[in-house]
Design a protein around this motif. Structure first.
Motif, PDB file in Angstrom:
ATOM      1  N   ASN A 131      -5.564 -13.174   1.623  1.00  0.00           N
ATOM      2  CA  ASN A 131      -6.237 -11.947   2.039  1.00  0.00           C
ATOM      3  C   ASN A 131      -5.256 -10.972   2.675  1.00  0.00           C
ATOM      4  N   ARG A 132      -4.296 -11.477   3.452  1.00  0.00           N
ATOM      5  CA  ARG A 132      -3.289 -10.604   4.064  1.00  0.00           C
ATOM      6  C   ARG A 132      -2.419  -9.933   2.998  1.00  0.00           C
ATOM      7  N   ILE A 133      -2.021 -10.700   1.981  1.00  0.00           N
ATOM      8  CA  ILE A 133      -1.213 -10.133   0.896  1.00  0.00           C
ATOM      9  C   ILE A 133      -2.004  -9.087   0.129  1.00  0.00           C
ATOM     10  N   LYS A 134      -3.277  -9.358  -0.127  1.00  0.00           N
ATOM     11  CA  LYS A 134      -4.117  -8.374  -0.822  1.00  0.00           C
ATOM     12  C   LYS A 134      -4.254  -7.093  -0.007  1.00  0.00           C
ATOM     13  N   MET A 135      -4.374  -7.231   1.314  1.00  0.00           N
ATOM     14  CA  MET A 135      -4.477  -6.054   2.173  1.00  0.00           C
ATOM     15  C   MET A 135      -3.196  -5.226   2.101  1.00  0.00           C
ATOM     16  N   LEU A 136      -2.039  -5.902   2.142  1.00  0.00           N
ATOM     17  CA  LEU A 136      -0.767  -5.193   2.049  1.00  0.00           C
ATOM     18  C   LEU A 136      -0.641  -4.464   0.712  1.00  0.00           C
ATOM     19  N   LYS A 137      -1.081  -5.111  -0.364  1.00  0.00           N
ATOM     20  CA  LYS A 137      -1.017  -4.469  -1.676  1.00  0.00           C
ATOM     21  C   LYS A 137      -1.926  -3.245  -1.729  1.00  0.00           C
ATOM     22  N   ARG A 138      -3.114  -3.340  -1.122  1.00  0.00           N
ATOM     23  CA  ARG A 138      -4.030  -2.185  -1.100  1.00  0.00           C
ATOM     24  C   ARG A 138      -3.433  -1.029  -0.304  1.00  0.00           C
ATOM     25  N   GLN A 139      -2.781  -1.344   0.804  1.00  0.00           N
ATOM     26  CA  GLN A 139      -2.172  -0.301   1.620  1.00  0.00           C
ATOM     27  C   GLN A 139      -1.062   0.413   0.876  1.00  0.00           C
ATOM     28  N   MET A 140      -0.382  -0.287  -0.018  1.00  0.00           N
ATOM     29  CA  MET A 140       0.754   0.287  -0.722  1.00  0.00           C
ATOM     30  C   MET A 140       0.376   0.893  -2.064  1.00  0.00           C
ATOM     31  N   PHE A 141      -0.867   0.850  -2.431  1.00  0.00           N
ATOM     32  CA  PHE A 141      -1.284   1.372  -3.733  1.00  0.00           C
ATOM     33  C   PHE A 141      -0.896   2.841  -3.864  1.00  0.00           C
ATOM     34  N   GLY A 142      -0.261   3.188  -4.977  1.00  0.00           N
ATOM     35  CA  GLY A 142       0.113   4.569  -5.235  1.00  0.00           C
ATOM     36  C   GLY A 142       1.490   4.951  -4.723  1.00  0.00           C
ATOM     37  N   ARG A 143       2.125   4.086  -3.960  1.00  0.00           N
ATOM     38  CA  ARG A 143       3.471   4.379  -3.478  1.00  0.00           C
ATOM     39  C   ARG A 143       4.483   4.002  -4.557  1.00  0.00           C
ATOM     40  N   ALA A 144       5.572   4.686  -4.568  1.00  0.00           N
ATOM     41  CA  ALA A 144       6.601   4.443  -5.580  1.00  0.00           C
ATOM     42  C   ALA A 144       7.648   3.435  -5.103  1.00  0.00           C
ATOM     43  N   ALA A 145       7.354   2.668  -4.090  1.00  0.00           N
ATOM     44  CA  ALA A 145       8.345   1.780  -3.488  1.00  0.00           C
ATOM     45  C   ALA A 145       8.617   0.545  -4.341  1.00  0.00           C
ATOM     46  N   GLY A 146       7.636   0.036  -5.021  1.00  0.00           N
ATOM     47  CA  GLY A 146       7.835  -1.113  -5.893  1.00  0.00           C
ATOM     48  C   GLY A 146       7.767  -2.448  -5.180  1.00  0.00           C
ATOM     49  N   HIS A 147       8.268  -3.462  -5.887  1.00  0.00           N
ATOM     50  CA  HIS A 147       8.149  -4.842  -5.424  1.00  0.00           C
ATOM     51  C   HIS A 147       9.052  -5.157  -4.231  1.00  0.00           C
ATOM     52  N   ARG A 148      10.174  -4.455  -4.108  1.00  0.00           N
ATOM     53  CA  ARG A 148      11.090  -4.761  -3.002  1.00  0.00           C
ATOM     54  C   ARG A 148      10.420  -4.509  -1.655  1.00  0.00           C
ATOM     55  N   LEU A 149       9.730  -3.377  -1.522  1.00  0.00           N
ATOM     56  CA  LEU A 149       9.067  -3.077  -0.256  1.00  0.00           C
ATOM     57  C   LEU A 149       7.892  -4.026  -0.020  1.00  0.00           C
ATOM     58  N   LEU A 150       7.124  -4.333  -1.061  1.00  0.00           N
ATOM     59  CA  LEU A 150       6.010  -5.274  -0.911  1.00  0.00           C
ATOM     60  C   LEU A 150       6.524  -6.626  -0.434  1.00  0.00           C
ATOM     61  N   ARG A 151       7.598  -7.107  -1.037  1.00  0.00           N
ATOM     62  CA  ARG A 151       8.179  -8.404  -0.625  1.00  0.00           C
ATOM     63  C   ARG A 151       8.631  -8.343   0.834  1.00  0.00           C
TER      64      ARG A 151
END
Length: 53
Positions: free
Chosen positions: A26-46
């Protein structure tokens, strides 16, 4: 629920729970939702996932 009666019975009778794993998912899903639409990519998500633990 009738089709999954074995899974329901197992979930009610075993002494362990998957609650810890589900909270991390659930925490990972929340982080992904917060980053939706950003051009940062997988590096920032990781990076954010590693900092969240």
């Amino acid at each position: 629920m009738a089709r999954d009666i074995d899974a329901v019975r197992t979930g009610l009778t075993l002494p362990w729970s998957s609650g810890v794993i589900e909270s991390r998912v659930n925490r990972i899903k929340m982080l992904k939702r917060q980053m939706f639409g950003r051009a940062a990519g997988h590096r920032l998500l990781r990076h954010r996932i590693l900092l969240a633990h």
